[in-house]
Design a protein around this motif. Structure first.
Motif, mmCIF file in Angstrom:
data_model
loop_
_atom_site.group_PDB
_atom_site.id
_atom_site.type_symbol
_atom_site.label_atom_id
_atom_site.label_comp_id
_atom_site.label_asym_id
_atom_site.label_seq_id
_atom_site.Cartn_x
_atom_site.Cartn_y
_atom_site.Cartn_z
ATOM 1 N N HIS A 14 -10.148 -5.544 -26.420
ATOM 2 C CA HIS A 14 -8.788 -5.963 -26.753
ATOM 3 C C HIS A 14 -8.426 -7.267 -26.035
ATOM 4 N N GLN A 15 -7.760 -8.123 -26.809
ATOM 5 C CA GLN A 15 -7.436 -9.452 -26.304
ATOM 6 C C GLN A 15 -6.245 -9.375 -25.352
ATOM 7 N N ILE A 16 -6.289 -10.109 -24.276
ATOM 8 C CA ILE A 16 -5.140 -10.188 -23.374
ATOM 9 C C ILE A 16 -4.785 -11.660 -23.200
ATOM 10 N N PRO A 17 -3.510 -11.953 -22.861
ATOM 11 C CA PRO A 17 -3.137 -13.354 -22.647
ATOM 12 C C PRO A 17 -4.013 -13.945 -21.539
ATOM 13 N N ARG A 18 -4.470 -15.190 -21.720
ATOM 14 C CA ARG A 18 -5.437 -15.790 -20.813
ATOM 15 C C ARG A 18 -4.995 -15.737 -19.349
ATOM 16 N N ARG A 19 -3.722 -16.040 -19.091
ATOM 17 C CA ARG A 19 -3.295 -16.123 -17.691
ATOM 18 C C ARG A 19 -3.226 -14.776 -16.996
ATOM 19 N N THR A 20 -3.235 -13.682 -17.788
ATOM 20 C CA THR A 20 -3.151 -12.374 -17.121
ATOM 21 C C THR A 20 -4.505 -11.911 -16.593
ATOM 22 N N ALA A 21 -5.561 -12.639 -16.929
ATOM 23 C CA ALA A 21 -6.850 -12.316 -16.317
ATOM 24 C C ALA A 21 -6.818 -12.874 -14.901
ATOM 25 N N SER A 22 -5.940 -12.290 -14.067
ATOM 26 C CA SER A 22 -5.673 -12.886 -12.760
ATOM 27 C C SER A 22 -5.713 -11.799 -11.704
ATOM 28 N N PHE A 23 -5.847 -12.230 -10.454
ATOM 29 C CA PHE A 23 -5.899 -11.246 -9.380
ATOM 30 C C PHE A 23 -4.552 -10.578 -9.129
ATOM 31 N N PHE A 24 -3.483 -11.049 -9.741
ATOM 32 C CA PHE A 24 -2.210 -10.350 -9.605
ATOM 33 C C PHE A 24 -2.196 -9.050 -10.403
ATOM 34 N N LYS A 56 1.025 -13.970 -30.786
ATOM 35 C CA LYS A 56 0.600 -15.381 -30.742
ATOM 36 C C LYS A 56 -0.107 -15.694 -29.428
ATOM 37 N N GLN A 57 0.303 -14.995 -28.362
ATOM 38 C CA GLN A 57 -0.268 -15.332 -27.052
ATOM 39 C C GLN A 57 -1.669 -14.781 -26.847
ATOM 40 N N VAL A 58 -2.071 -13.832 -27.697
ATOM 41 C CA VAL A 58 -3.417 -13.292 -27.507
ATOM 42 C C VAL A 58 -4.346 -13.748 -28.630
ATOM 43 N N GLU A 59 -3.787 -14.505 -29.584
ATOM 44 C CA GLU A 59 -4.592 -14.965 -30.718
ATOM 45 C C GLU A 59 -5.543 -16.077 -30.285
ATOM 46 N N GLY A 60 -6.683 -16.125 -30.956
ATOM 47 C CA GLY A 60 -7.623 -17.239 -30.824
ATOM 48 C C GLY A 60 -7.891 -17.646 -29.394
ATOM 49 N N LYS A 61 -7.762 -18.937 -29.112
ATOM 50 C CA LYS A 61 -8.140 -19.490 -27.812
ATOM 51 C C LYS A 61 -7.173 -19.085 -26.700
ATOM 52 N N ARG A 62 -5.934 -18.689 -27.071
ATOM 53 C CA ARG A 62 -4.955 -18.401 -26.028
ATOM 54 C C ARG A 62 -5.201 -17.049 -25.378
ATOM 55 N N GLY A 63 -5.945 -16.201 -26.068
ATOM 56 C CA GLY A 63 -6.269 -14.900 -25.496
ATOM 57 C C GLY A 63 -7.703 -14.856 -24.999
ATOM 58 N N VAL A 64 -8.002 -13.864 -24.163
ATOM 59 C CA VAL A 64 -9.386 -13.633 -23.746
ATOM 60 C C VAL A 64 -9.640 -12.142 -23.884
ATOM 61 N N GLU A 117 2.485 -10.269 -20.444
ATOM 62 C CA GLU A 117 2.127 -11.687 -20.343
ATOM 63 C C GLU A 117 2.671 -12.289 -19.057
ATOM 64 N N TRP A 118 2.105 -13.425 -18.682
ATOM 65 C CA TRP A 118 2.579 -14.131 -17.478
ATOM 66 C C TRP A 118 3.995 -14.641 -17.760
ATOM 67 N N PRO A 119 4.984 -14.277 -16.920
ATOM 68 C CA PRO A 119 6.356 -14.688 -17.238
ATOM 69 C C PRO A 119 6.547 -16.201 -17.134
ATOM 70 N N ILE A 120 7.332 -16.744 -18.042
ATOM 71 C CA ILE A 120 7.629 -18.176 -18.007
ATOM 72 C C ILE A 120 9.139 -18.333 -18.045
ATOM 73 N N ALA A 121 9.667 -19.105 -17.119
ATOM 74 C CA ALA A 121 11.122 -19.273 -17.032
ATOM 75 C C ALA A 121 11.642 -19.789 -18.366
ATOM 76 N N GLY A 122 12.695 -19.144 -18.840
ATOM 77 C CA GLY A 122 13.294 -19.591 -20.090
ATOM 78 C C GLY A 122 12.789 -18.855 -21.311
ATOM 79 N N ARG A 123 11.609 -18.227 -21.193
ATOM 80 C CA ARG A 123 11.132 -17.446 -22.343
ATOM 81 C C ARG A 123 11.692 -16.028 -22.222
ATOM 82 N N ARG A 124 12.711 -15.742 -23.032
ATOM 83 C CA ARG A 124 13.435 -14.487 -22.909
ATOM 84 C C ARG A 124 12.797 -13.400 -23.780
ATOM 85 N N VAL A 125 12.944 -12.156 -23.328
ATOM 86 C CA VAL A 125 12.475 -11.035 -24.143
ATOM 87 C C VAL A 125 13.570 -10.683 -25.137
#
Ligand code: HEC
Length: 496
Positions: free
Chosen positions: A27-37, A236-244, A217-225
């Motif tokens: 399963h694809q996850i947003p690229r930035r979440t593959a993080s040690f956090f 969109k965040q896990v599609e194609g190149k943006r996801g891993v 996903e990695w939170p980004i200021a201004g991007r509201r839920v």
């Protein structure tokens, strides 16, 4: 090698385990979440696996019976080869698992991962936290040493304060009014069957929810839920190149951190060794300064430092409120900003909780464990009570002093108030009743039968017999089991 592969293929063809694991791995996850956090949840799971393996191994030797538990622990620690290490790994594994669960929760709060659509994941997570805490508490009781004994005593007296049903709750928890074999059996059942089964079941649900709703996903200021558009944006965040793919990109970090966790557990077990036991459980030793395990130290400090008249309110209201609030978090703030810089209230609350926990845990190391019970242990027996006594009676006064009966009983107005004042006890009770009270205990009084030798009991009772409040003759009081002269524990009734 090829034979092994063929066997694996044979099993896979029938079981289909690999195929059903495939979506989890791919399963694809947003690229930035593959993080040690994002590794603390899986680390808690690794620690749980360590606990399951070592727990089963400990259960092979541990005897869950009140009179043998402590000895089987000593056997494990000192006789069984590497038993000390096994106990160390289980004890430290517990601490590390709790730490990982806390870190995981802190990360989830900072990253606002509880917001839509992950509210249910959070609620199940809170239940998992409660199970983890339950495991830590019941595990500490299984050590069945003096810390466990008094820890449970305090826990039971807390439960006993619940209005109306307190005594019944204590009875259900302990299997009787005092801490004995029934209590140990119950905690054993909770620790090895009930809570682990709930924990594993909830964990499966938790993981399914993570899979279904995707990794936060990695939170980004201004991007509201926004509940209407969130899922679309997430796609969109896990599609194609943006996801891993989860495997192996993110899984690699999980595995590295899990390996560190296992290493830390083994290191602590090898260097610091097992936790406890802290001396045999004995109601006669009140001087043990028992401390709960680190997780409960802060609670313990609050209890010790709170003025007594506030204790009951605190005990009854705060846990309910805390758990309720925790569960309510995603419903109070289920959408909107996710980035920490836009959520000052959430971060301040988190900061306060963490600071309080640390400060009170620190205080828990030094605060008096139970001011109510410690207060009287040093008070000497008043001189009038020992003047002109026979050697046997003096010996009995010493037993009374050494067994610290006055933590609960007063003499001449000084002493605890849990039991009745003993100044005129001989006027109320016959010798046989006194013997039975000491040997068997009653109500909230522990039984001393196993902790006093027969001569000590004889001396103690002969001293108690002198406490007649100024020469009133004993009047047999109604008793459930009438004392039989010449019965098993009865000494001849002189002076009646
Ligand atoms: C943990 C507190 C506690 C300790 C310690 C304790 N007792 Fe008690 N004791 C009680 C309570 C509570 C009662 C009343 C229980 C009942 O019978 O319902 C009691 C009752 C008694 C009674 C009967 C008094 C009466 O008038 O009914 C005697 C005698 C007694 N205790 C002696 C002792 C002796 C001797 C020791 C020390 C070896 C001791 N106790 C230690 C709590 C304690």
């Amino acid at each position: 090698m090829s034979r092994l592969k063929r066997i694996a293929a044979w099993i896979e063809d029938r079981l289909g385990l690999g195929k059903s694991m495939q979506p989890m791995m791919d399963h694809q996850i947003p690229r930035r979440t593959a993080s040690f956090f994002y590794v603390f949840g899986s680390a808690a799971m690794t620690a749980l696996a360590v606990q399951l393996v070592t727990g089963v191994m400990l259960a092979l030797v541990y005897v869950p019976a009140a009179d043998m538990a402590y000895d089987s622990l000593l056997h494990l620690t000192f006789v069984q080869p590497l038993g000390w290490f096994l106990r160390g790994v289980h004890g430290w594994g517990s601490n590390v698992m709790v730490a990982c669960v806390f870190l995981h929760m802190i990360q989830v709060v900072i990253f606002a991962a509880y917001k839509y659509p992950r509210e249910l994941t959070w609620v199940v997570g809170v239940l998992l936290l409660l199970c983890t805490v339950g495991m830590a508490f019941t595990g500490q009781v299984l050590r069945w040493d003096s810390d466990a004994y008094w820890g449970l005593g305090i826990g039971a007296s807390i439960m006993g304060r619940i209005p109306f049903i307190g005594p019944e709750v204590v009875h259900v928890l302990l299997g009787g009014p005092i801490i004995g074999g029934e209590a140990l059996t119950r905690f054993f059942a909770l620790h090895v069957f009930v809570i682990p089964a709930s924990l594993i079941g909830l964990l499966v649900v938790h993981l399914m929810l993570v899979l279904k709703n995707g990794v936060n996903e990695w939170p980004i200021a201004g991007r509201r839920v926004d509940k209407k558009t969130y899922r679309e944006n997430y796609e969109k965040q896990v599609e194609g190149k943006r996801g891993v793919p989860f495997w192996p990109v993110a899984a690699k970090k999980d595995m590295i951190f899990s390996a560190c966790v296992i290493f830390v557990i083994l290191l602590c077990a090898a260097i610091i060794g097992p936790i406890g036991p802290s001396g045999p459980p004995d109601p006669g030793i009140i001087d043990t300064e028992p401390r709960p395990d680190f997780l409960f130290l802060s609670l313990f400090a609050v209890m010790a430092l709170l003025p007594p008249h506030l204790e009951t309110a605190f005990i009854l209201i705060v846990p309910v409120l805390a758990i309720g609030l925790l569960i309510a978090v995603p419903f109070l703030s289920g959408d909107g900003e996710k980035h920490w810089s836009r959520r000052p209230v959430a971060l301040i609350v988190l900061g306060l909780v963490v600071i309080n926990f640390v400060v009170f845990s620190q205080l828990g190391v030094t605060s008096p464990w139970s001011p109510e019970m410690k207060a009287w242990s040093g008070t000497p027996t008043p001189v009038e009570y020992v003047e002109g006594r026979t050697p046997l009676e003096l010996q009995g006064a010493l037993v009374l002093q050494n067994m610290q009966c006055r933590n609960c009983h007063s003499l001449d107005g000084e002493g605890g108030r849990r039991g009745p004042a003993l100044d005129a006890v001989a006027a109320r009770m016959t010798e046989n009743q006194l013997i039975r009270q000491v040997l068997q205990g009653h109500g909230n009084m522990p039984a001393y039968g196993g902790h006093l030798s027969p001569p000590e009991v004889t001396a103690l009772v002969s001293f108690l017999r002198t406490l007649n409040g100024g020469g009133i003759r004993p009047r047999a009081r109604p008793s459930i089991m009438p004392a039989k002269p010449g019965g098993p524990s009865a000494a001849p009734d002189v002076g009646r």
